[in-house]
Enzyme design. Sequence first.
Site, PDB file in Angstrom:
ATOM      1  N   TYR A   1       0.801  -1.462   0.100  1.00 50.89           N
ATOM      2  CA  TYR A   1       0.050  -0.054   0.252  1.00 50.89           C
ATOM      3  C   TYR A   1       0.949   1.468   0.454  1.00 50.89           C
ATOM      4  CZ  TYR A   1      -3.317   3.989   0.823  1.00 50.89           C
ATOM      5  OH  TYR A   1      -3.936   5.103   1.395  1.00 50.89           O
TER       6      TYR A   1
ATOM      7  N   LYS B   1       1.467   3.899  -2.938  1.00 54.59           N
ATOM      8  CA  LYS B   1       0.997   5.302  -2.869  1.00 54.59           C
ATOM      9  C   LYS B   1       1.623   6.201  -2.681  1.00 54.59           C
ATOM     10  CE  LYS B   1      -2.788   6.450  -1.532  1.00 54.59           C
ATOM     11  NZ  LYS B   1      -3.833   6.962  -2.608  1.00 54.59           N
TER      12      LYS B   1
END
Length: 380
Positions: free
Chosen positions: A156, A160
Amino acid sequence: MTVGSGQVYVVTGGCGFLGSHLVRMLLEHEKNISEIRVFDLHLDESLRTLSNDRVKVRLISGDISRLEDVREALRGSHLVIHTASLVDVWGRVPASKITEVNVTGTMNVLQACKEEEVQYLVYTSSMEVVGPNIHGDHFYRGNEDTEYRIYHKEPYPLSKAKAEKLVLEANGAKIKGGKLLYTCSLRPTGIYGEGHELMKQFHRQGLRTGRCVFRAIPPAIEHGRVYVGNVAWMHLLAARQLQIHPSTLGGQVYFCYDSSPYKSYEDFNMEFLSACGFKIIGSRPLVPYFLLYLLALLNALMQWVLHGFFTYAPILNPYTLAVASTTFTVQTDKAEKHFGYQPLYAWEEAKKRTITWVKSLEVSRKDLKDVGEKGNYCCN
Ligand SMILES: NC(=O)C1=CN([C@@H]2O[C@H](COP(=O)(O)OP(=O)(O)OC[C@H]3O[C@@H](n4cnc5c(N)ncnc54)[C@H](O)[C@@H]3O)[C@@H](O)[C@H]2O)C=CC1
Ligand SMILES: C[C@@H](CO)CCC[C@@H](C)[C@H]1CC[C@H]2[C@@H]3[C@H](O)CC4=CC(=O)CC[C@]4(C)[C@H]3CC[C@]12C
C-alpha cells in the site's frame, strides 16, 4: 469544460469514505460546478439523490484500472479529484491488485487527462508515502520538507508513493489541444469521521470485550489524525486554487491535517468510543512489545497458512503494529500559505459529529444481542 454556467468535476472513488464526504462538500460549498461525476467500482445509489437544481450528481460505474472506463468518465470534464484507491495494509487483497488499482489506475487517470484535455488533477495521496517506516523512526511535528528515512516494503505505501511520484512528474505536461496539465497531491494523516470502516471494526471488537479496550500502545506515541470533513474541504480549496494559481500549486505536495489532538491511536479512538461507555484498560501497555510482536507474527503466519482457503486479515500484523508504535505527527502552514487552507471544522465540532455517528452504530447494530451486550460492561 463548463456545462451551462458551471464546471464538471470528476471524483474517482467518490462512493468511498472520503469520496462521499467530498461529493457532499462540493455540493454545499463549490458554486462553480454544475455536474459532479462520481466514478467508482462500487456505486452508492444514495449519492444520486443529492442532485439539486444547480448541480447534477452523476454516478458512473467503472474500474480505474481500465483506461477506457476512465477516459469515458473524464470526457468533457474540467477537473479530476482522484481518491480511488485500495486502502489495504492487512493483506485483504493481493499486492498485484493494490498496484493495479493504485498505480496503474493513477497512470490511467493521467493518460485520460492528457487525451481528454482535462487540465487539472488533485490527487489524494497519504502520510504513508513518507512514513512511519518500520524502523521506528519517529516523525514529530514534521512538514513537507522534513528529512526522513523513507522505507517502503508494504504494497500500500509503496503504491501510494509510486502514484504520487507519477502525479507530480506529470505536472506541466502538454495535453491534447496544446494546453498544460496541472497536478498537486494532498497527504492526509489518519482520517476519521462518519463512515470510517476501521472505527466500525474497533467498535465491534470493543463490544466483544465488554466495551473494554486493552492498551497495547504507549500513550506517548502520537499519531496525526484528521477529520474527514476537513480533508474534503482541503480538496475543494486545492481544486479551486489549482485553477487560479497553477504555478503555485502545480507539482506541489501538501500534508492534510487539522486541530485534532495529537494522541496515541488508541487514546484518540477513545475520544469517541468512551462516549459509548467504552473504557481503556491500563495507563501503559498491558503486555510487553515483544509479546505483541509475537502475536502480530502469529497473525501473519495464520494469514499465510489460510491463504487460498480463507482471508484472515486481523487488525494487528507486524506492519500495523510498527506504524501504530511510531510517532507520526505533522505541523505545517504550506497549504495555508499556498491556498488559504484553514480547517472548516474545529476539533470540538469534528468530535461531536464523529461521536454522534459512533453512537448510531449502537442503535443500528442488529447483532447487539449476539454479543450478549444488554448492559454487560466489564468495568462497571
Ligand atoms: N483512510 C485513511 O485514513 C486515509 C486514506 N487516504 C487516501 O484517501 C483515499 C480515500 O480513502 P478512503 O476513503 O479511506 O477509502 P475507501 O476504500 O473508503 O474509498 C476508496 C474508494 O475507491 C473505490 N475503488 C477501489 N478500487 C477501485 C477501482 N478499481 N475502480 C474504481 N474505484 C475503485 C472504492 O470502491 C471506494 O469507494 C485513498 O486514496 C486513500 O489512499 C489517505 C490517508 C489516510
Ligand atoms: C496495535 C493495535 C492495538 O489497538 C492498534 C492498531 C492500529 C492500526 C490498525 C492503525 C494505526 C495507524 C493506522 C494507519 C495510519 O493512520 C496511516 C494510514 C494512512 C492511509 O493512507 C491508510 C490507512 C493507514 C495505513 C492507517 C491504517 C490503520 C493503522 C495502521
